[in-house]
Scaffold this motif. Structure first.
Motif, mmCIF file in Angstrom:
data_model
loop_
_atom_site.group_PDB
_atom_site.id
_atom_site.type_symbol
_atom_site.label_atom_id
_atom_site.label_comp_id
_atom_site.label_asym_id
_atom_site.label_seq_id
_atom_site.Cartn_x
_atom_site.Cartn_y
_atom_site.Cartn_z
ATOM 1 N N GLU A 2 25.331 18.456 47.912
ATOM 2 C CA GLU A 2 26.950 18.591 47.856
ATOM 3 C C GLU A 2 27.325 18.206 46.499
ATOM 4 O O GLU A 2 28.387 18.636 46.013
ATOM 5 N N ILE A 3 26.717 17.057 46.074
ATOM 6 C CA ILE A 3 27.329 16.458 44.648
ATOM 7 C C ILE A 3 27.105 17.646 43.453
ATOM 8 O O ILE A 3 28.136 17.851 42.830
ATOM 9 N N GLY A 4 26.132 18.275 43.569
ATOM 10 C CA GLY A 4 25.577 19.510 42.656
ATOM 11 C C GLY A 4 26.624 20.618 42.721
ATOM 12 O O GLY A 4 27.299 21.171 41.644
ATOM 13 N N LEU A 5 27.015 20.925 43.964
ATOM 14 C CA LEU A 5 27.905 22.042 44.080
ATOM 15 C C LEU A 5 29.438 21.589 43.679
ATOM 16 O O LEU A 5 30.165 22.244 42.864
ATOM 17 N N ALA A 6 29.773 20.068 44.074
ATOM 18 C CA ALA A 6 31.134 19.872 43.440
ATOM 19 C C ALA A 6 31.105 19.654 41.858
ATOM 20 O O ALA A 6 32.181 19.943 41.360
ATOM 21 N N GLN A 7 29.994 19.151 41.342
ATOM 22 C CA GLN A 7 29.816 19.388 39.970
ATOM 23 C C GLN A 7 30.133 20.695 39.208
ATOM 24 O O GLN A 7 30.818 20.760 38.200
#
Length: 156
Positions: free
Chosen positions: A3-8
């Motif tokens: 999720e954090i990678g997608l948000a980044q």
């Protein structure tokens, strides 16, 4: 990708970056790739860096070559950015591509060019950061700059 990678990825799509084409040649294999991660790292000594995905078509050639060339694209060179961003077979990658007469690793009419020698490879997740010693640089005649923002190229 978590999720954090997608948000980044989504966040950084909202931040413009310059567009260049990086070229390396090793053992007769010449490869080029559109890169938007070129950064000036140090002025004393002059160092630059690029980040390449481990699966990038340029990755192994650049590692073997040890030296690489960068053409910083002008505002009207979107067609070259798109060409080198695609997976073009090596034999066709250079077909009808306007390169400089004095150096076939540099694209004509760019904003500027530089040559670098890899000093350090820094593993960074699914990428490697290549830090390069600047061997030469030159300002070009190209006008404006090409930037990448929100999955599209824009001329400035």
């Amino acid at each position: 990708m978590d999720e954090i990678g997608l948000a980044q990825r989504e966040l950084f799509r909202r931040w413009p970056s310059g567009v260049s084409v990086v070229v390396a040649e090793a053992d007769g294999r010449k490869a080029g790739l559109t890169v938007n991660s070129l950064v000036s790292v140090s002025l004393e000594p002059p160092l630059v860096a690029i980040s390449l995905a481990l699966v990038a078509s340029l990755y192994e050639v650049l590692r073997e070559a040890g030296e690489w060339s960068v053409s910083i694209l002008s505002g009207d060179q979107e067609h070259l950015a798109q060409h080198f961003a695609r997976s073009v077979p090596p034999i066709a990658q250079w077909d009808r591509i306007p390169v400089r007469d004095d150096d076939p690793h540099l694209l004509q009419d760019s904003v500027g060019w530089l040559k670098a020698r890899t000093l350090q490879e820094v593993p960074a997740g699914d990428h490697t950061l290549f830090v390069g010693d600047v061997l030469a640089l030159e300002r070009g005649s190209g006008s404006g700059s090409l930037v990448y923002l929100d999955r599209r190229y824009h001329a400035l």
